[in-house]
Design a protein around this motif. Structure first.
Motif, PDB file in Angstrom:
ATOM      1  N   TYR A 212       0.839  -1.187   0.000  1.00 57.84           N
ATOM      2  CA  TYR A 212       0.000   0.000   0.000  1.00 57.84           C
ATOM      3  C   TYR A 212       0.878   1.243   0.000  1.00 57.84           C
ATOM      4  CZ  TYR A 212       0.953  -0.138   5.068  1.00 57.84           C
ATOM      5  OH  TYR A 212       1.560  -0.178   6.290  1.00 57.84           O
ATOM      6  N   TRP A 213       0.280   2.351  -0.390  1.00 55.35           N
ATOM      7  CA  TRP A 213       0.996   3.618  -0.497  1.00 55.35           C
ATOM      8  C   TRP A 213       0.454   4.602   0.533  1.00 55.35           C
ATOM      9  CZ3 TRP A 213       4.472   5.449  -4.554  1.00 55.35           C
ATOM     10  CH2 TRP A 213       4.946   4.406  -5.354  1.00 55.35           C
ATOM     11  N   LEU A 214       1.327   5.418   1.036  1.00 55.27           N
ATOM     12  CA  LEU A 214       0.962   6.425   2.027  1.00 55.27           C
ATOM     13  C   LEU A 214       1.411   7.811   1.571  1.00 55.27           C
ATOM     14  CD1 LEU A 214       2.050   4.666   5.350  1.00 55.27           C
ATOM     15  CD2 LEU A 214      -0.292   4.981   4.538  1.00 55.27           C
ATOM     16  N   GLU A 215       0.631   8.787   1.974  1.00 55.65           N
ATOM     17  CA  GLU A 215       1.053  10.178   1.832  1.00 55.65           C
ATOM     18  C   GLU A 215       1.341  10.720   3.228  1.00 55.65           C
ATOM     19  OE1 GLU A 215      -0.332  14.533   0.058  1.00 55.65           O
ATOM     20  OE2 GLU A 215      -1.792  12.883   0.176  1.00 55.65           O
ATOM     21  N   LYS A 269      -1.815   4.110  -5.435  1.00 57.44           N
ATOM     22  CA  LYS A 269      -0.511   4.280  -6.072  1.00 57.44           C
ATOM     23  C   LYS A 269      -0.624   5.321  -7.178  1.00 57.44           C
ATOM     24  CE  LYS A 269       3.053   1.842  -8.677  1.00 57.44           C
ATOM     25  NZ  LYS A 269       3.491   0.538  -9.250  1.00 57.44           N
ATOM     26  N   PRO A 270       0.162   6.399  -7.095  1.00 57.44           N
ATOM     27  CA  PRO A 270       0.020   7.466  -8.100  1.00 57.44           C
ATOM     28  C   PRO A 270       0.623   7.057  -9.447  1.00 57.44           C
ATOM     29  CG  PRO A 270       1.826   7.960  -6.602  1.00 57.44           C
ATOM     30  CD  PRO A 270       1.171   6.714  -6.075  1.00 57.44           C
ATOM     31  N   LYS A 271       0.023   7.542 -10.511  1.00 61.06           N
ATOM     32  CA  LYS A 271       0.573   7.283 -11.840  1.00 61.06           C
ATOM     33  C   LYS A 271       1.876   8.041 -12.039  1.00 61.06           C
ATOM     34  CE  LYS A 271      -3.908   6.278 -13.930  1.00 61.06           C
ATOM     35  NZ  LYS A 271      -4.909   6.665 -14.976  1.00 61.06           N
ATOM     36  N   LYS A 272       1.944   9.224 -11.449  1.00 60.09           N
ATOM     37  CA  LYS A 272       3.195   9.972 -11.452  1.00 60.09           C
ATOM     38  C   LYS A 272       3.200  10.911 -10.259  1.00 60.09           C
ATOM     39  CE  LYS A 272       1.635  13.690 -14.542  1.00 60.09           C
ATOM     40  NZ  LYS A 272       1.953  14.446 -15.779  1.00 60.09           N
ATOM     41  N   ARG A 273       4.407  11.299  -9.833  1.00 58.57           N
ATOM     42  CA  ARG A 273       4.576  12.196  -8.690  1.00 58.57           C
ATOM     43  C   ARG A 273       5.485  13.341  -9.082  1.00 58.57           C
ATOM     44  NH1 ARG A 273       7.304   8.257  -4.591  1.00 58.57           N
ATOM     45  NH2 ARG A 273       8.005   7.325  -6.551  1.00 58.57           N
ATOM     46  N   THR A 274       5.232  14.480  -8.486  1.00 59.13           N
ATOM     47  CA  THR A 274       6.168  15.580  -8.657  1.00 59.13           C
ATOM     48  C   THR A 274       7.445  15.259  -7.879  1.00 59.13           C
ATOM     49  OG1 THR A 274       5.404  16.797  -6.704  1.00 59.13           O
ATOM     50  CG2 THR A 274       4.226  17.198  -8.786  1.00 59.13           C
ATOM     51  N   GLY A 318      11.622  23.331  10.518  1.00 60.57           N
ATOM     52  CA  GLY A 318      12.363  22.884   9.340  1.00 60.57           C
ATOM     53  C   GLY A 318      11.860  21.577   8.763  1.00 60.57           C
ATOM     54  N   GLN A 319      11.009  20.856   9.494  1.00 59.71           N
ATOM     55  CA  GLN A 319      10.510  19.571   9.004  1.00 59.71           C
ATOM     56  C   GLN A 319       9.217  19.702   8.200  1.00 59.71           C
ATOM     57  OE1 GLN A 319      10.696  16.106  11.734  1.00 59.71           O
ATOM     58  NE2 GLN A 319      11.633  17.506  13.193  1.00 59.71           N
ATOM     59  N   HIS A 320       8.710  20.904   8.064  1.00 57.27           N
ATOM     60  CA  HIS A 320       7.476  21.113   7.297  1.00 57.27           C
ATOM     61  C   HIS A 320       7.596  20.469   5.912  1.00 57.27           C
ATOM     62  CE1 HIS A 320       3.909  23.182   5.745  1.00 57.27           C
ATOM     63  NE2 HIS A 320       4.614  23.390   4.653  1.00 57.27           N
ATOM     64  N   ASP A 321       6.601  19.690   5.554  1.00 58.92           N
ATOM     65  CA  ASP A 321       6.617  19.000   4.267  1.00 58.92           C
ATOM     66  C   ASP A 321       5.176  18.789   3.835  1.00 58.92           C
ATOM     67  OD1 ASP A 321       7.390  17.676   2.019  1.00 58.92           O
ATOM     68  OD2 ASP A 321       8.433  16.056   3.043  1.00 58.92           O
ATOM     69  N   LYS A 322       4.764  19.463   2.800  1.00 58.83           N
ATOM     70  CA  LYS A 322       3.364  19.427   2.372  1.00 58.83           C
ATOM     71  C   LYS A 322       2.932  18.034   1.961  1.00 58.83           C
ATOM     72  CE  LYS A 322       0.076  21.701  -0.721  1.00 58.83           C
ATOM     73  NZ  LYS A 322      -0.097  22.698  -1.811  1.00 58.83           N
ATOM     74  N   SER A 323       3.813  17.291   1.259  1.00 59.29           N
ATOM     75  CA  SER A 323       3.400  15.989   0.768  1.00 59.29           C
ATOM     76  C   SER A 323       4.606  15.131   0.414  1.00 59.29           C
ATOM     77  CB  SER A 323       2.499  16.137  -0.467  1.00 59.29           C
ATOM     78  OG  SER A 323       2.091  14.885  -0.962  1.00 59.29           O
ATOM     79  N   PHE A 324       4.640  13.917   0.954  1.00 59.89           N
ATOM     80  CA  PHE A 324       5.633  12.906   0.571  1.00 59.89           C
ATOM     81  C   PHE A 324       4.861  11.623   0.332  1.00 59.89           C
ATOM     82  CE2 PHE A 324       8.565   9.489   2.280  1.00 59.89           C
ATOM     83  CZ  PHE A 324       9.294   9.363   1.099  1.00 59.89           C
ATOM     84  N   ILE A 325       4.902  11.091  -0.868  1.00 58.74           N
ATOM     85  CA  ILE A 325       4.118   9.926  -1.258  1.00 58.74           C
ATOM     86  C   ILE A 325       5.060   8.800  -1.655  1.00 58.74           C
ATOM     87  CG2 ILE A 325       2.388   9.016  -2.857  1.00 58.74           C
ATOM     88  CD1 ILE A 325       1.307  11.854  -3.158  1.00 58.74           C
ATOM     89  N   ASN A 326       4.874   7.641  -1.025  1.00 57.01           N
ATOM     90  CA  ASN A 326       5.737   6.508  -1.347  1.00 57.01           C
ATOM     91  C   ASN A 326       5.102   5.221  -0.839  1.00 57.01           C
ATOM     92  OD1 ASN A 326       8.096   5.089  -2.216  1.00 57.01           O
ATOM     93  ND2 ASN A 326       9.306   6.935  -1.772  1.00 57.01           N
ATOM     94  N   ARG A 327       5.790   4.100  -1.126  1.00 61.98           N
ATOM     95  CA  ARG A 327       5.347   2.819  -0.607  1.00 61.98           C
ATOM     96  C   ARG A 327       5.398   2.831   0.918  1.00 61.98           C
ATOM     97  NH1 ARG A 327       9.526  -0.432  -4.091  1.00 61.98           N
ATOM     98  NH2 ARG A 327      10.582   1.532  -3.666  1.00 61.98           N
ATOM     99  N   ALA A 328       4.628   1.932   1.528  1.00 63.61           N
ATOM    100  CA  ALA A 328       4.390   1.991   2.968  1.00 63.61           C
ATOM    101  C   ALA A 328       5.660   2.122   3.794  1.00 63.61           C
ATOM    102  CB  ALA A 328       3.610   0.749   3.393  1.00 63.61           C
ATOM    103  N   HIS A 329       6.603   1.199   3.616  1.00 64.16           N
ATOM    104  CA  HIS A 329       7.765   1.191   4.505  1.00 64.16           C
ATOM    105  C   HIS A 329       8.666   2.395   4.281  1.00 64.16           C
ATOM    106  CE1 HIS A 329      10.874  -0.188   1.569  1.00 64.16           C
ATOM    107  NE2 HIS A 329       9.843  -0.747   0.980  1.00 64.16           N
ATOM    108  N   LYS A 330       8.635   2.962   3.083  1.00 58.58           N
ATOM    109  CA  LYS A 330       9.443   4.152   2.814  1.00 58.58           C
ATOM    110  C   LYS A 330       8.926   5.353   3.612  1.00 58.58           C
ATOM    111  CE  LYS A 330      12.139   2.632  -0.616  1.00 58.58           C
ATOM    112  NZ  LYS A 330      13.624   2.691  -0.605  1.00 58.58           N
ATOM    113  N   VAL A 331       7.613   5.384   3.833  1.00 55.95           N
ATOM    114  CA  VAL A 331       7.013   6.484   4.597  1.00 55.95           C
ATOM    115  C   VAL A 331       7.094   6.208   6.100  1.00 55.95           C
ATOM    116  CG1 VAL A 331       4.880   7.772   5.018  1.00 55.95           C
ATOM    117  CG2 VAL A 331       5.495   7.108   2.684  1.00 55.95           C
TER     118      VAL A 331
END
Length: 500
Positions: A212-215, A269-274, A318-331
């Motif tokens: 699964y994917w997480l944001e 799962k996104p088709k593409k990510r920025t 400094g940790q502000h991050d609007k969006s990070f999308i990846n596979r579960a364990h990466k997040v």
């Protein structure tokens, strides 16, 4: 089987060390059986160790130390002996010395994912489970919640496959020559979080998830904004997991505390990510892992402690991050291991139903301010709040209750950190907090009745402990101090009252 006789083992922060009689590196189940039989024949103790990530002395033994690092493979799961109706594609059997990092890579290759994990992945799976390691997610269990079956070697080298009463194995199909099937709730839920005291675990069968994917979203707020959202649980709506990090110091301009809220949201799962979505914030994803960033912070903590409140403010913003999308364990992996392996803490679980958790946080703020003003002693890292679903494991901190964990980390050379942690523990115990087995928990020493009050199923766990550990082979100084082997406590021990 390789062993060493002049080997000193240390935990990751080098706070605890021991030179055992023998230091073993087993490579098979048969090796473990041999070690236990030899230890019992010689009247020595045997203790399994993993990565040494626990900050307490829970792993130490001056008898035999059994390093599980070479037992780190995925096993072939015998599906023929499992009951019909099991989600076979989501079951995986692993040796207990596998690191969470390697497990995640192996699951990734199978398009599977771990259910939950702590912020780093260098721990062995057995060490994480045995001490009650958790992640965050008010509807998610800790790591032990994935376990469906385990193979454990107990007294006399007897080898057991232990499962709940209604376990996944079909007893009519199971016919292993050397591993006895035991399906019993008390034995299984005792062995899950065993603190290393019941035997040595060879393998687990885990139920994992389809990939699964997480944001991940990281935003900064004032504490007074977030506090009521924790109280009424609106902070958790629409999320899979929430973590809150708090600067315990009020800054003059804000007259409030800054906190960083990290939310995990389940996504397709996104088709593409920025580029921004595919990469984590530079500070939390890279800079915090390089030595120069750590040593710069350490210099200020040691030589310029008055700068700590501002440093914490800068770190959170400094940790502000609007969006990070990846596979579960990466997040789920939060990184900053270079710093985390040079820090230590106490961590306490609070029953959400008792509604004392936020009062405990506020009282800790007052204590932090008092120590700064009166003793020039500073909390050198943000406080952390995480939320975990209740568990059936008898000796996990969230047994029978949904909890909030409060984490109080320090960099290892912080002035007076041991004294501060003692005060923190006293305060958090007074609010009914339950200390994490793998963190600093020295305030339990000499107060074994506290454990019996905190864990409603302690007597059931102790019964299994006395059966599997009949010769004391798996005991150590830690279990001795807590009098795990004493059915009736000596009358000289004062039974404490836990009050607020």
């Amino acid at each position: 089987m390789e062993f060493k006789t002049r080997h000193t083992w240390k935990n990751t922060i080098k706070k605890f060390s021991v030179t055992p009689v023998k230091y073993f590196l087993p490579e098979s189940l048969e090796d473990i059986v041999q070690i236990i039989k030899e230890a019992e024949d010689k009247g020595l103790r045997a203790r399994a160790i993993g990565s040494g990530h626990s900050f307490s002395d829970i792993a130490l033994s001056d008898g035999y130390l059994v390093d599980m690092c070479r037992l780190n493979e995925v096993c072939t799961l015998n599906k023929e002996v499992l009951k019909g109706g099991c989600h076979l594609d989501n079951l995986i059997e692993i040796q207990s010395g596998i690191s969470i990092h390697k497990l995640n890579r192996d699951l990734d290759d199978r398009n599977l994912a771990i259910l939950n994990m702590g912020g780093v992945d260098n721990q062995t799976i057995s060490g994480a489970i045995a001490t009650g390691t958790h992640g965050t997610g008010i509807d998610l269990p800790g790591i032990s919640g994935m376990v469906k079956s385990m193979v454990m070697v107990v007294r006399g080298g007897k080898t057991l496959r232990i499962e709940p009463t209604d376990g996944i194995t079909d007893p009519t199909q199971y016919n292993h020559e050397t591993i006895e099937l035991v399906q019993d709730d008390d034995k299984f839920y005792s062995a899950l979080v065993s603190l290393g005291c019941l035997g040595i675990i060879y393998s687990y069968i885990l139920e994992v998830e389809d990939m699964y994917w997480l944001e991940e979203q990281r935003t900064c707020h004032l504490w007074e904004e977030i506090k009521p959202q924790i109280a009424d649980k609106t902070l958790f709506k629409g999320t899979r997991g929430v973590q809150v990090q708090i600067n315990p110091y009020k800054l003059p301009k804000k007259q409030d505390r800054t906190c960083m809220v990290m939310k995990h949201i389940l996504v397709e799962k996104p088709k593409k990510r920025t580029i921004g979505q595919a990469t984590r914030n530079l500070l939390s994803g890279y800079l915090a892992n390089i030595p120069i960033a750590y040593y710069f912070t350490l210099f200020n903590v040691v030589f310029r402690p008055r700068s700590i409140p501002k440093l914490l403010e800068t770190a959170l913003n400094g940790q502000h991050d609007k969006s990070f999308i990846n596979r579960a364990h990466k997040v789920l992996y939060q990184g900053v291991e270079f710093i985390k392996l040079r820090a230590y803490d106490c961590e306490f679980a609070f029953d959400l139903a008792e509604n004392k958790h936020l009062d405990a946080v506020e009282s800790l703020f007052k204590l932090v301010a008092q120590m700064k003003d009166e003793g020039r002693l500073y909390q050198s890292a943000p406080l952390g709040l995480r939320f975990v679903k209740r568990s059936n494991a008898y000796m996990t901190m969230e047994y029978g209750r949904d909890v909030m964990y409060m984490d109080t980390p320090f960099m290892t050379r912080t002035k007076g950190s041991d004294l501060i942690l003692d005060h923190f523990q006293d305060l958090l115990l007074s609010f009914g907090g339950i200390p994490h087995w793998g963190k600093i928990n020295n305030r339990l020493i000499g107060r074994p009745e506290l454990v019996r009050q905190m864990y409603p199923k302690f007597k059931a766990w102790q019964k299994v402990f006395l059966e599997f550990n009949a010769k004391g082979t798996f005991s150590n100084q830690f279990s001795d101090r807590l009098l795990f082997d004493q059915v009736e406590l000596p009358s000289s021990i004062k039974r404490p009252e836990i009050t607020t």
